[in-house]
Design an enzyme around this catalytic site. Structure first.
Site, PDB file in Angstrom:
ATOM      1  N   HIS A 164      -1.306  -1.393  10.243  1.00  0.00           N
ATOM      2  CA  HIS A 164      -0.067  -0.610  10.393  1.00  0.00           C
ATOM      3  C   HIS A 164      -0.267   0.680  11.188  1.00  0.00           C
ATOM      4  CE1 HIS A 164       2.048  -3.333   7.806  1.00  0.00           C
ATOM      5  NE2 HIS A 164       1.265  -3.098   6.766  1.00  0.00           N
ATOM      6  N   ASP A 200      -2.084 -11.272   7.639  1.00  0.00           N
ATOM      7  CA  ASP A 200      -1.646 -10.453   6.499  1.00  0.00           C
ATOM      8  C   ASP A 200      -0.164 -10.741   6.229  1.00  0.00           C
ATOM      9  OD1 ASP A 200      -2.558  -7.657   4.997  1.00  0.00           O
ATOM     10  OD2 ASP A 200      -0.402  -7.680   5.443  1.00  0.00           O
ATOM     11  N   HIS A 202       2.111  -8.682   5.759  1.00  0.00           N
ATOM     12  CA  HIS A 202       2.964  -7.705   6.452  1.00  0.00           C
ATOM     13  C   HIS A 202       2.732  -7.764   7.960  1.00  0.00           C
ATOM     14  CE1 HIS A 202       2.154  -6.029   2.361  1.00  0.00           C
ATOM     15  NE2 HIS A 202       3.466  -5.866   2.389  1.00  0.00           N
ATOM     16  N   ASP A 289      -2.646 -10.964   0.922  1.00  0.00           N
ATOM     17  CA  ASP A 289      -1.399 -10.694   0.204  1.00  0.00           C
ATOM     18  C   ASP A 289      -0.349 -11.771   0.436  1.00  0.00           C
ATOM     19  OD1 ASP A 289      -1.356  -9.702   2.807  1.00  0.00           O
ATOM     20  OD2 ASP A 289      -0.758  -7.664   2.245  1.00  0.00           O
TER      21      ASP A 289
HETATM   22  C1  SP5 Z   1      -2.333  -3.362   4.835  1.00  0.00           C
HETATM   23  C2  SP5 Z   1      -1.131  -3.639   3.994  1.00  0.00           C
HETATM   24  O1  SP5 Z   1      -1.034  -4.708   3.390  1.00  0.00           O
HETATM   25  N1  SP5 Z   1      -0.234  -2.652   3.869  1.00  0.00           N
HETATM   26  C3  SP5 Z   1       0.948  -2.817   3.120  1.00  0.00           C
HETATM   27  C4  SP5 Z   1       1.604  -1.499   2.847  1.00  0.00           C
HETATM   28  C5  SP5 Z   1       2.839  -1.677   2.027  1.00  0.00           C
HETATM   29  N2  SP5 Z   1       3.250  -0.458   1.392  1.00  0.00           N
HETATM   30  C6  SP5 Z   1       4.661  -0.331   1.126  1.00  0.00           C
HETATM   31  C7  SP5 Z   1       5.225  -1.486   0.369  1.00  0.00           C
HETATM   32  C8  SP5 Z   1       6.657  -1.264   0.014  1.00  0.00           C
HETATM   33  C9  SP5 Z   1       7.371  -2.576  -0.236  1.00  0.00           C
HETATM   34  N3  SP5 Z   1       7.769  -2.733  -1.583  1.00  0.00           N
HETATM   35  C10 SP5 Z   1       8.089  -4.120  -1.941  1.00  0.00           C
HETATM   36  C11 SP5 Z   1       7.860  -4.365  -3.418  1.00  0.00           C
HETATM   37  C12 SP5 Z   1       7.873  -5.836  -3.755  1.00  0.00           C
HETATM   38  N4  SP5 Z   1       7.661  -6.048  -5.166  1.00  0.00           N
HETATM   39 ZN    ZN Z   2      -0.289  -6.520   3.914  1.00  0.00          ZN
END
Ligand code: SP5
Ligand code: ZN
Length: 352
Positions: A164, A200, A202, A289
């Site tokens: 990110h 990943d 995300h 993840d």
């Molecule tokens: C590297 C990596 O996997 N970074 C991910 C960072 C995510 N941080 C913010 C997540 C906010 C989303 N919340 C969703 C909750 C679902 N239960």
């Molecule tokens: Zn991630």
């Protein structure tokens, strides 16, 4: 397979993050790496090695040096000004704030400066954060150098993660983009055409941005559709690159509940793009993840599915650096990493 790791990751250990407006225990914590190390050691098929110091040059090759300079002093400056030891921004530079006016410059206030360089609230800094982030880069560069020197495959056990972190802004648990730095290091070493495969959960907005206009570096990402998944603003299928890099970004957004079969089908598409690119070296951003029990994701991969993913990547026959990104179901993280890497190594799953 060699695994490059450093215990300096432990110096990044914030107690809390702010997610959805609530303080909660930090999901991206040192126990993740401890669990993976235990599983790698138990397997006996991995050789653990420490990184060499790679210095600033490979970092400055992908990031704005002013951001790296800032990261080095950010915690000291912010904590002194705020009188607190967990640095989380509470104001952000929004792109529309300066609509119709002169473009922004870096604020003079330490409290403003954190929100100038960081884009969200789940990326707290503590005193040791920068040292940990630099060590993660060293792991990625050392692993890539092993692959450049000897062919084959290596795993960089990076923490904090990186995908990110963009050219001049950080967030998403990430400070320095380990995978992008690895890919650029390979390119600068004369490795030829580079591909980055990001699996990943995300979207790797930072990696995509760094190489968006580049023709020589392909970025392929499989991820939860940004219509519902963090980081929300990037990773749509229509994002294909810009200028001479048009066509060297491929986003494969996935539906909620996507299982091994669905993920492997998308992975085959992604691997096809790597082959079509004529890639000579591969960097994998490996997030676990996507596992069915992950607290941040909503995909449904199994441990056996991870082994199949590793085996599919192996079939490319490319020199490959694997860089750790996310994965927050800590009890299953070790077995999932080992499954993926055993697949990449051409070894059978552990229990079959
Ligand atoms: C590297 C990596 O996997 N970074 C991910 C960072 C995510 N941080 C913010 C997540 C906010 C989303 N919340 C969703 C909750 C679902 N239960
Ligand atoms: Zn991630």
């Amino acid at each position: 397979m060699r695994v490059v790791w450093s215990d300096l990751h432990r110096r990044h250990d914030p107690p809390e993050e702010v997610e959805a407006g609530e303080r909660q225990p930090m999901r991206e914590h040192p126990g993740r790496v401890e669990q993976i190390l235990d599983a790698l050691r138990a397997d006996r098929g991995f050789e653990l090695v420490l990184p060499a110091g790679s210095g600033r040059d490979p970092i400055d090759a992908v990031h704005d040096p002013a951001m790296v300079d800032y990261l080095e002093i950010a915690w000291h400056e912010w904590s002194a000004a705020a009188g607190r030891d967990l640095a989380i921004p509470d104001v952000f530079l929004h792109p529309r704030l300066h609509d119709g006016m002169d473009p922004p410059s870096e604020p003079q206030s330490p409290l403003g400066r954190l929100g100038y360089w960081c884009f969200e609230t789940t990326t707290p800094m503590v005193e040791g954060t920068y040292a940990a982030a630099r060590a993660a880069v060293d792991c990625a560069v050392t692993a890539t150098q092993l692959v450049l020197d000897g062919g084959g495959r290596a795993f960089a056990l990076c923490r904090p993660p990186g995908h990110h972190a963009a050219h001049a802004v950080f967030g998403g648990y990430c400070f320095l983009n380990n995978a992008a730095i690895a890919a650029q290091h390979a390119s600068d070493a004369g490795a030829g055409r580079v591909a980055i495969l990001d699996v990943d959960y995300h979207h790797g907005n930072g990696t995509q941005q760094i190489f968006y206009a580049r023709r020589d570096v392909l970025y392929v990402s499989l991820h939860g559709d940004p219509a519902r998944a963090y980081p929300y603003f990037t990773g749509h299928a229509g994002e294909r690159g810009s200028g001479e890099g048009t066509g060297t970004t491929l986003n494969l957004p996935l539906p909620s509940g996507c299982d091994d079969t669905g993920f492997l089908a998308a992975l085959e598409r992604g691997l096809g793009a790597v082959v079509d690119h004529g890639a000579e070296i591969l960097v994998v951003s490996l997030g676990l993840d996507t596992w069915r029990g992950d607290p941040l994701g909503d995909l449904a991969l199994s441990t056996g599915g991870f082994a199949d993913c590793g085996a599919a990547v192996r079939s490319l026959g490319l020199p490959t650096t694997v860089v750790l990104e996310g994965g927050y179901a800590v009890g299953a993280l070790g077995q999932n990493v080992v499954a993926w890497l055993r697949g990449l190594d051409g070894r059978a799953p552990e229990h079959s």
